[in-house]
Design a protein around this motif. Structure first.
Motif, mmCIF file in Angstrom:
data_model
loop_
_atom_site.group_PDB
_atom_site.id
_atom_site.type_symbol
_atom_site.label_atom_id
_atom_site.label_comp_id
_atom_site.label_asym_id
_atom_site.label_seq_id
_atom_site.Cartn_x
_atom_site.Cartn_y
_atom_site.Cartn_z
ATOM 1 N N ALA A 1 -1.304 -8.972 33.163
ATOM 2 C CA ALA A 1 -1.507 -8.454 33.860
ATOM 3 C C ALA A 1 -2.365 -7.281 34.728
ATOM 4 O O ALA A 1 -2.215 -6.489 33.146
ATOM 5 N N THR A 2 -3.515 -6.685 35.039
ATOM 6 C CA THR A 2 -4.226 -5.430 34.882
ATOM 7 C C THR A 2 -4.259 -4.771 36.375
ATOM 8 O O THR A 2 -4.595 -5.849 37.226
ATOM 9 N N ALA A 3 -3.769 -4.016 36.787
ATOM 10 C CA ALA A 3 -3.718 -3.738 38.480
ATOM 11 C C ALA A 3 -5.065 -2.738 38.173
ATOM 12 O O ALA A 3 -5.112 -1.528 37.599
ATOM 13 N N VAL A 4 -5.952 -2.884 39.393
ATOM 14 C CA VAL A 4 -7.089 -2.050 39.997
ATOM 15 C C VAL A 4 -6.973 -1.960 41.231
ATOM 16 O O VAL A 4 -6.332 -2.472 41.826
ATOM 17 N N VAL A 5 -7.023 -0.041 41.658
ATOM 18 C CA VAL A 5 -6.872 -0.142 43.140
ATOM 19 C C VAL A 5 -8.547 0.518 43.597
ATOM 20 O O VAL A 5 -9.535 0.682 43.351
ATOM 21 N N ALA A 6 -8.394 -0.353 44.140
ATOM 22 C CA ALA A 6 -9.376 -0.486 45.069
ATOM 23 C C ALA A 6 -9.968 -0.724 46.716
ATOM 24 O O ALA A 6 -9.029 -1.071 47.035
ATOM 25 N N ASP A 7 -10.553 -0.321 47.348
ATOM 26 C CA ASP A 7 -10.996 -1.070 48.569
ATOM 27 C C ASP A 7 -12.466 -2.371 48.895
ATOM 28 O O ASP A 7 -13.121 -2.498 48.549
ATOM 29 N N VAL A 8 -11.641 -3.221 48.568
ATOM 30 C CA VAL A 8 -12.163 -4.492 48.657
ATOM 31 C C VAL A 8 -13.261 -4.276 49.882
ATOM 32 O O VAL A 8 -14.056 -5.764 49.504
ATOM 33 N N LYS B 1 -16.769 -5.539 43.639
ATOM 34 C CA LYS B 1 -17.453 -6.183 41.865
ATOM 35 C C LYS B 1 -17.149 -5.570 40.584
ATOM 36 O O LYS B 1 -17.230 -6.356 39.735
ATOM 37 N N ALA B 2 -16.997 -4.429 40.744
ATOM 38 C CA ALA B 2 -16.489 -3.221 39.655
ATOM 39 C C ALA B 2 -15.111 -4.268 39.219
ATOM 40 O O ALA B 2 -14.706 -4.261 38.298
ATOM 41 N N ILE B 3 -14.440 -4.496 40.292
ATOM 42 C CA ILE B 3 -12.503 -5.612 39.960
ATOM 43 C C ILE B 3 -13.421 -6.786 39.060
ATOM 44 O O ILE B 3 -12.219 -7.171 37.738
ATOM 45 N N ALA B 4 -13.383 -7.397 39.229
ATOM 46 C CA ALA B 4 -14.460 -8.512 38.545
ATOM 47 C C ALA B 4 -15.122 -8.627 37.686
ATOM 48 O O ALA B 4 -14.652 -9.049 36.465
ATOM 49 N N ASP C 1 -4.831 -10.108 46.458
ATOM 50 C CA ASP C 1 -5.709 -8.876 47.337
ATOM 51 C C ASP C 1 -3.941 -8.440 47.836
ATOM 52 O O ASP C 1 -3.574 -9.569 48.873
ATOM 53 N N CYS C 2 -3.873 -7.369 47.889
ATOM 54 C CA CYS C 2 -2.306 -6.427 48.929
ATOM 55 C C CYS C 2 -2.595 -5.684 49.128
ATOM 56 O O CYS C 2 -2.128 -3.752 48.414
ATOM 57 N N PRO C 3 -3.046 -5.814 50.198
ATOM 58 C CA PRO C 3 -4.093 -4.269 51.266
ATOM 59 C C PRO C 3 -2.232 -3.881 51.301
ATOM 60 O O PRO C 3 -1.138 -3.639 52.248
ATOM 61 N N ALA C 4 -3.043 -2.254 51.922
ATOM 62 C CA ALA C 4 -1.703 -1.226 52.015
ATOM 63 C C ALA C 4 -2.454 0.009 52.556
ATOM 64 O O ALA C 4 -3.873 0.240 52.450
ATOM 65 N N ILE C 5 -1.801 0.528 53.617
ATOM 66 C CA ILE C 5 -2.060 1.823 54.136
ATOM 67 C C ILE C 5 -1.406 2.653 53.454
ATOM 68 O O ILE C 5 0.072 2.348 53.679
ATOM 69 N N ARG C 6 -1.961 4.040 52.658
ATOM 70 C CA ARG C 6 -0.873 5.149 52.360
ATOM 71 C C ARG C 6 -0.183 5.930 53.462
ATOM 72 O O ARG C 6 -1.859 6.491 54.376
ATOM 73 N N ALA C 7 0.231 6.242 53.859
ATOM 74 C CA ALA C 7 1.098 6.576 55.044
ATOM 75 C C ALA C 7 1.324 8.295 54.451
ATOM 76 O O ALA C 7 2.566 8.225 53.584
ATOM 77 N N ASP C 8 0.826 9.392 54.667
ATOM 78 C CA ASP C 8 0.965 10.434 54.741
ATOM 79 C C ASP C 8 2.329 11.190 55.423
ATOM 80 O O ASP C 8 1.556 11.535 56.077
ATOM 81 N N SER C 9 3.001 11.990 54.744
ATOM 82 C CA SER C 9 3.858 12.832 55.357
ATOM 83 C C SER C 9 3.273 14.019 56.679
ATOM 84 O O SER C 9 2.562 14.665 56.022
#
Length: 52
Positions: free
Chosen positions: A12-19, A26-29, A44-52
């Protein structure tokens, strides 16, 4: 998830991107085909980063 797949003997390979941005999706594919020769499954595992 990548660690779980690899621990089970898979690859498996993880790639962080805004789908929602076509070029990033396309870069992921493209990267997947470059590394593995084809694309079998897309998780696709959507997530939001919450900065403190």
């Amino acid at each position: 998830m990548v660690d779980e797949i690899r621990t089970s003997g898979g690859e498996a390979t993880a790639v962080v991107a805004d789908v929602s941005v076509f070029e990033q999706a396309k870069a992921i594919a493209d990267r997947t085909v470059e590394v593995y020769g084809r694309l079998d499954t897309w998780v696709d595992c959507p997530a939001i980063r919450a900065d403190s």
